[in-house]
Design a protein around this motif. Structure first.
Motif, PDB file in Angstrom:
ATOM      1  N   VAL A   1      11.787  60.733  41.492  1.00  0.00           N
ATOM      2  CA  VAL A   1      12.517  61.946  41.877  1.00  0.00           C
ATOM      3  C   VAL A   1      11.942  63.167  41.174  1.00  0.00           C
ATOM      4  CG1 VAL A   1      14.740  63.121  41.718  1.00  0.00           C
ATOM      5  CG2 VAL A   1      14.643  60.740  42.484  1.00  0.00           C
ATOM      6  N   ALA A   2      11.653  63.022  39.886  1.00  0.00           N
ATOM      7  CA  ALA A   2      11.071  64.136  39.137  1.00  0.00           C
ATOM      8  C   ALA A   2       9.722  64.541  39.724  1.00  0.00           C
ATOM      9  CB  ALA A   2      10.922  63.758  37.665  1.00  0.00           C
ATOM     10  N   HIS A   3       8.936  63.536  40.114  1.00  0.00           N
ATOM     11  CA  HIS A   3       7.628  63.834  40.707  1.00  0.00           C
ATOM     12  C   HIS A   3       7.789  64.525  42.061  1.00  0.00           C
ATOM     13  CE1 HIS A   3       3.386  63.243  41.810  1.00  0.00           C
ATOM     14  NE2 HIS A   3       3.835  62.824  42.989  1.00  0.00           N
ATOM     15  N   ALA A   4       8.700  64.000  42.885  1.00  0.00           N
ATOM     16  CA  ALA A   4       8.843  64.536  44.244  1.00  0.00           C
ATOM     17  C   ALA A   4       9.419  65.947  44.257  1.00  0.00           C
ATOM     18  CB  ALA A   4       9.731  63.614  45.070  1.00  0.00           C
ATOM     19  N   THR A   5      10.191  66.304  43.256  1.00  0.00           N
ATOM     20  CA  THR A   5      10.788  67.647  43.227  1.00  0.00           C
ATOM     21  C   THR A   5       9.859  68.691  42.606  1.00  0.00           C
ATOM     22  OG1 THR A   5      11.900  67.057  41.160  1.00  0.00           O
ATOM     23  CG2 THR A   5      13.163  66.811  43.198  1.00  0.00           C
ATOM     24  N   THR A   6       8.844  68.259  41.904  1.00  0.00           N
ATOM     25  CA  THR A   6       7.929  69.218  41.271  1.00  0.00           C
ATOM     26  C   THR A   6       6.554  69.260  41.940  1.00  0.00           C
ATOM     27  OG1 THR A   6       7.285  67.516  39.649  1.00  0.00           O
ATOM     28  CG2 THR A   6       9.057  69.027  39.026  1.00  0.00           C
ATOM     29  N   ARG A   7       6.191  68.198  42.615  1.00  0.00           N
ATOM     30  CA  ARG A   7       4.893  68.132  43.277  1.00  0.00           C
ATOM     31  C   ARG A   7       4.977  68.822  44.637  1.00  0.00           C
ATOM     32  NH1 ARG A   7      -0.576  66.922  42.283  1.00  0.00           N
ATOM     33  NH2 ARG A   7      -1.496  65.997  44.150  1.00  0.00           N
ATOM     34  N   GLU A   8       4.081  69.748  44.878  1.00  0.00           N
ATOM     35  CA  GLU A   8       4.088  70.466  46.148  1.00  0.00           C
ATOM     36  C   GLU A   8       2.936  70.016  47.035  1.00  0.00           C
ATOM     37  OE1 GLU A   8       4.219  74.662  45.824  1.00  0.00           O
ATOM     38  OE2 GLU A   8       6.233  74.704  44.916  1.00  0.00           O
TER      39      GLU A   8
ATOM     40  N   PHE B   1       1.400  71.201  51.008  1.00  0.00           N
ATOM     41  CA  PHE B   1       1.504  72.151  52.124  1.00  0.00           C
ATOM     42  C   PHE B   1       2.516  73.254  51.818  1.00  0.00           C
ATOM     43  CE2 PHE B   1       0.557  67.967  54.128  1.00  0.00           C
ATOM     44  CZ  PHE B   1      -0.769  68.229  54.429  1.00  0.00           C
ATOM     45  N   GLY B   2       2.540  73.657  50.528  1.00  0.00           N
ATOM     46  CA  GLY B   2       3.360  74.799  50.140  1.00  0.00           C
ATOM     47  C   GLY B   2       4.828  74.520  49.924  1.00  0.00           C
ATOM     48  N   ARG B   3       5.230  73.258  49.889  1.00  0.00           N
ATOM     49  CA  ARG B   3       6.643  72.945  49.636  1.00  0.00           C
ATOM     50  C   ARG B   3       6.743  71.626  48.864  1.00  0.00           C
ATOM     51  NH1 ARG B   3       9.167  70.843  55.411  1.00  0.00           N
ATOM     52  NH2 ARG B   3       7.699  69.119  55.741  1.00  0.00           N
ATOM     53  N   PRO B   4       7.837  71.434  48.119  1.00  0.00           N
ATOM     54  CA  PRO B   4       7.985  70.207  47.322  1.00  0.00           C
ATOM     55  C   PRO B   4       8.021  68.967  48.210  1.00  0.00           C
ATOM     56  CG  PRO B   4       9.570  71.867  46.631  1.00  0.00           C
ATOM     57  CD  PRO B   4       8.944  72.382  47.886  1.00  0.00           C
ATOM     58  N   LEU B   5       7.522  67.878  47.687  1.00  0.00           N
ATOM     59  CA  LEU B   5       7.550  66.619  48.426  1.00  0.00           C
ATOM     60  C   LEU B   5       8.972  66.194  48.769  1.00  0.00           C
ATOM     61  CD1 LEU B   5       4.896  64.504  46.480  1.00  0.00           C
ATOM     62  CD2 LEU B   5       4.695  65.365  48.812  1.00  0.00           C
ATOM     63  N   SER B   6       9.923  66.590  47.945  1.00  0.00           N
ATOM     64  CA  SER B   6      11.309  66.177  48.149  1.00  0.00           C
ATOM     65  C   SER B   6      11.929  66.760  49.413  1.00  0.00           C
ATOM     66  CB  SER B   6      12.164  66.580  46.941  1.00  0.00           C
ATOM     67  OG  SER B   6      12.106  67.978  46.732  1.00  0.00           O
ATOM     68  N   THR B   7      11.279  67.756  50.021  1.00  0.00           N
ATOM     69  CA  THR B   7      11.803  68.317  51.263  1.00  0.00           C
ATOM     70  C   THR B   7      11.379  67.502  52.483  1.00  0.00           C
ATOM     71  OG1 THR B   7       9.896  69.803  51.481  1.00  0.00           O
ATOM     72  CG2 THR B   7      11.828  70.635  50.287  1.00  0.00           C
ATOM     73  N   ASN B   8      10.497  66.524  52.268  1.00  0.00           N
ATOM     74  CA  ASN B   8      10.054  65.658  53.353  1.00  0.00           C
ATOM     75  C   ASN B   8      11.129  64.606  53.624  1.00  0.00           C
ATOM     76  OD1 ASN B   8       8.743  63.129  54.434  1.00  0.00           O
ATOM     77  ND2 ASN B   8       6.995  64.524  54.578  1.00  0.00           N
TER      78      ASN B   8
ATOM     79  N   GLY C   1       9.152  53.387  43.974  1.00  0.00           N
ATOM     80  CA  GLY C   1       8.850  54.323  42.888  1.00  0.00           C
ATOM     81  C   GLY C   1       7.370  54.608  42.772  1.00  0.00           C
ATOM     82  N   GLN C   2       6.569  53.566  42.932  1.00  0.00           N
ATOM     83  CA  GLN C   2       5.122  53.752  42.849  1.00  0.00           C
ATOM     84  C   GLN C   2       4.595  54.473  44.092  1.00  0.00           C
ATOM     85  OE1 GLN C   2       3.185  50.617  40.956  1.00  0.00           O
ATOM     86  NE2 GLN C   2       1.133  51.107  41.657  1.00  0.00           N
ATOM     87  N   HIS C   3       5.096  54.123  45.270  1.00  0.00           N
ATOM     88  CA  HIS C   3       4.623  54.756  46.509  1.00  0.00           C
ATOM     89  C   HIS C   3       4.978  56.236  46.557  1.00  0.00           C
ATOM     90  CE1 HIS C   3       4.534  50.631  48.746  1.00  0.00           C
ATOM     91  NE2 HIS C   3       3.527  50.782  47.916  1.00  0.00           N
ATOM     92  N   LEU C   4       6.163  56.587  46.051  1.00  0.00           N
ATOM     93  CA  LEU C   4       6.579  57.986  46.088  1.00  0.00           C
ATOM     94  C   LEU C   4       5.763  58.873  45.157  1.00  0.00           C
ATOM     95  CD1 LEU C   4      10.472  57.610  46.321  1.00  0.00           C
ATOM     96  CD2 LEU C   4       8.900  58.409  48.102  1.00  0.00           C
ATOM     97  N   HIS C   5       5.017  58.258  44.270  1.00  0.00           N
ATOM     98  CA  HIS C   5       4.101  59.037  43.431  1.00  0.00           C
ATOM     99  C   HIS C   5       2.768  59.307  44.129  1.00  0.00           C
ATOM    100  CE1 HIS C   5       6.810  58.250  40.047  1.00  0.00           C
ATOM    101  NE2 HIS C   5       6.112  59.132  39.354  1.00  0.00           N
ATOM    102  N   GLY C   6       2.602  58.762  45.334  1.00  0.00           N
ATOM    103  CA  GLY C   6       1.355  58.981  46.055  1.00  0.00           C
ATOM    104  C   GLY C   6       0.171  58.404  45.302  1.00  0.00           C
ATOM    105  N   GLY C   7      -0.923  59.143  45.286  1.00  0.00           N
ATOM    106  CA  GLY C   7      -2.124  58.683  44.597  1.00  0.00           C
ATOM    107  C   GLY C   7      -1.916  58.509  43.110  1.00  0.00           C
ATOM    108  N   THR C   8      -1.006  59.294  42.530  1.00  0.00           N
ATOM    109  CA  THR C   8      -0.733  59.175  41.099  1.00  0.00           C
ATOM    110  C   THR C   8      -0.211  57.791  40.753  1.00  0.00           C
ATOM    111  OG1 THR C   8      -0.168  61.525  41.075  1.00  0.00           O
ATOM    112  CG2 THR C   8       0.504  60.227  39.168  1.00  0.00           C
ATOM    113  N   GLY C   9       0.557  57.203  41.689  1.00  0.00           N
ATOM    114  CA  GLY C   9       1.110  55.888  41.438  1.00  0.00           C
ATOM    115  C   GLY C   9       0.069  54.798  41.339  1.00  0.00           C
ATOM    116  N   ALA C  10      -1.142  55.060  41.816  1.00  0.00           N
ATOM    117  CA  ALA C  10      -2.217  54.073  41.733  1.00  0.00           C
ATOM    118  C   ALA C  10      -2.888  54.064  40.364  1.00  0.00           C
ATOM    119  CB  ALA C  10      -3.264  54.341  42.818  1.00  0.00           C
ATOM    120  N   ASP C  11      -2.538  55.021  39.518  1.00  0.00           N
ATOM    121  CA  ASP C  11      -3.110  55.109  38.173  1.00  0.00           C
ATOM    122  C   ASP C  11      -2.450  54.055  37.283  1.00  0.00           C
ATOM    123  OD1 ASP C  11      -4.073  55.731  35.692  1.00  0.00           O
ATOM    124  OD2 ASP C  11      -3.390  57.822  35.698  1.00  0.00           O
TER     125      ASP C  11
END
Length: 363
Positions: free
Chosen positions: A243-250, A252-259, A315-325
C-alpha cells in the motif's frame, strides 16, 4: 465470542510492537542472514515477553506473533512458546514444569518442535529415539526439541545429548533451520509415560482421532493456531508495504493506487489477511476458554496456508519490478509466507483433516 484483548494482552502487544519495530529493521535483518538476531532475542526475553505467554494465553501469544510477523523478526519466539512454554505448562508433569519452564521464560533455553509426527521416527522401550528429519526450523538455536514420533508420543530431546546430530540447512525462509539425526538419543516423554493432558485440559482440545485428547493432538492444534497468528502478521506487513508503495509510486503522472486493478488486488489481500486473523483469534479464544477448538484450529491453519500465499504473492506483484529485487524488504515477507504456507500441513492436507473431523463429529 469476544476477542477484545485484556489489559495485560494489550500491554504485551504494545511492548512487542515497540521492540520489533525498533530492532527488526531491514538493515539488521540483512545483517543476520539466515540466522537469529541474538540481540533482539535477548531484548524480548529481558522485557518479559516470553514469560508473559503463560499469563496471557494462546490469544495473547497470537497477538505477539502478529507483531513479529509484521517485521519478519528472526527470533525463535513462536517455536519456543508453542513447543516449549505452552506445551510444558499445559501438559508437563509438575516436575517437568518446575525444571523446564524457568530457562524457557528467561530465554536461556530455546525450544523447537518436530511436527507433524513422522513415520521414520521411532522410540524403543528404553525411551531412546532414532530417525532423521530433513529440516527443523530454529534447530540451530534450540537447546531442547519436542519430538513427535511415529506413534504420536511426544519426547523432550536435548540437542547436547549423545546421539543427537544437528547439521545446518537452508529453507525458504531464514528460520535458522537444521537437519536432525537421532541415533538412540535419550528422550523424556512429555506428561509422563502415558503422554496425556492433565485432567484440567484433557477435554479442552475438542479434537478427535489424530488430534484427539492426546498431548500430540493438543500441542499440534495450539501450534497451528499460533503459527496462523504469525502468518496474519506476515501478511499484514506485506500488504502495508504494498500500500505504501502504491500510494507513493507514480506511473503516467498519477499514483499506482488510483489504478482500479491495483485497488482490487489490495482489497482482496486485505480481506484474506483479516480472514487469517479472525480465524486464529477464534481458535485461540476457544482454547483459552476451555472450549472445543479442533475444527477452529484447522480452519485457521487452512486460511493461513491458502490465503497467506495469495497475500504475499499480491504484495510482491503490487511492487511491480521492485518486487523482483531479492534484497527488497517485501521479498522477505514473500519467503516467510511461502514457508508458513506448508508448515504444519499445507492447505489441502489440513482441509482433508478438517473434513474427516467434521464427518466423525457428525456421525
Amino acid at each position: 465470542m469476544d476477542f477484545t484483548p485484556t489489559e495485560e494482552q494489550t500491554a504485551a502487544q504494545g511492548l512487542a510492537a515497540q521492540i520489533f519495530g525498533d530492532l527488526a529493521t531491514h538493515e539488521r535483518l540483512a545483517a543476520a542472514g539466515t540466522g537469529t538476531d541474538t540481540a533482539l532475542w535477548k531484548e524480548l526475553c529481558a522485557a518479559g515477553l516470553t514469560a508473559a505467554v503463560e499469563e496471557i494465553g494462546l490469544l495473547g501469544l497470537v497477538l505477539l506473533l502478529e507483531e513479529q510477523g509484521r517485521t519478519t523478526a528472526q527470533v525463535p519466539f513462536a517455536a519456543t512458546c508453542a513447543y516449549g512454554l505452552l506445551a510444558v505448562a499445559e501438559h508437563g508433569t509438575d516436575e517437568q514444569r518446575e525444571r523446564l519452564l524457568p530457562p524457557l521464560r528467561d530465554g536461556t533455553a530455546v525450544a523447537t518442535g518436530v511436527f507433524p509426527a513422522r513415520d521414520g521416527l521411532r522410540a524403543d522401550g528404553e525411551g531412546r529415539l532414532s530417525g532423521i528429519v530433513p529440516y527443523v526450523p530454529w534447530l540451530r538455536d534450540a537447546t531442547v526439541v519436542l519430538v513427535a514420533d511415529a506413534d504420536r508420543a511426544l519426547w523432550i530431546v536435548r540437542t547436547a545429548d549423545p546421539g543427537v546430530v544437528v547439521t545446518p540447512v537452508e529453507t525458504t525462509a531464514p528460520w535458522s533451520a537444521a537437519r536432525l539425526v537421532l541415533d538412540r538419543a535419550p528422550g523424556e516423554q512429555l506428561g509422563g509415560p502415558e503422554g496425556r493432558p492433565r485432567a484440567s485440559t484433557a477435554t479442552n482440545t475438542g479434537t478427535k482421532g489424530d488430534t484427539g485428547t492426546t498431548v500430540y493432538g493438543a500441542v499440534l492444534a495450539a501450534s497451528r493456531t499460533a503459527f496462523a497468528g504469525l502468518q496474519a502478521g506476515v501478511c499484514a506487513g506485506s500488504l502495508a508495504r504494498a500500500v505504501a508503495h502504491a500510494t507513493t509510486r507514480e506511473q503516467f503522472g498519477r499514483p499506482l493506487s488510483t489504478n482500479q486493478g491495483v485497488l482490487l488486488r489490495a482489497a482482496d489481500a486485505h480481506m484474506d489477511t483479516e480472514a487469517i486473523r479472525v480465524t486464529a483469534y477464534e481458535a485461540a479464544w476457544r482454547h483459552d476458554k476451555g472450549l472445543p477448538y479442533a475444527a477452529q484450529a484447522l480452519t485457521a491453519a487452512w486460511w493461513a496456508s491458502e490465503a497467506g500465499k495469495r497475500v504475499v504473492h499480491a504484495g510482491q506483484h503490487l511492487h511491480g519490478g521492485t518486487g523482483a529485487d531479492l534484497d527488497h524488504p517485501v521479498h522477505r515477507h514473500f519467503l516467510w509466507g511461502r514457508q508458513l504456507d506448508a508448515y504444519l500441513g499445507c492447505g489441502s492436507e489440513v482441509l482433508e483433516e478438517l473434513g474427516q473431523l467434521l464427518v466423525k463429529e457428525g456421525s
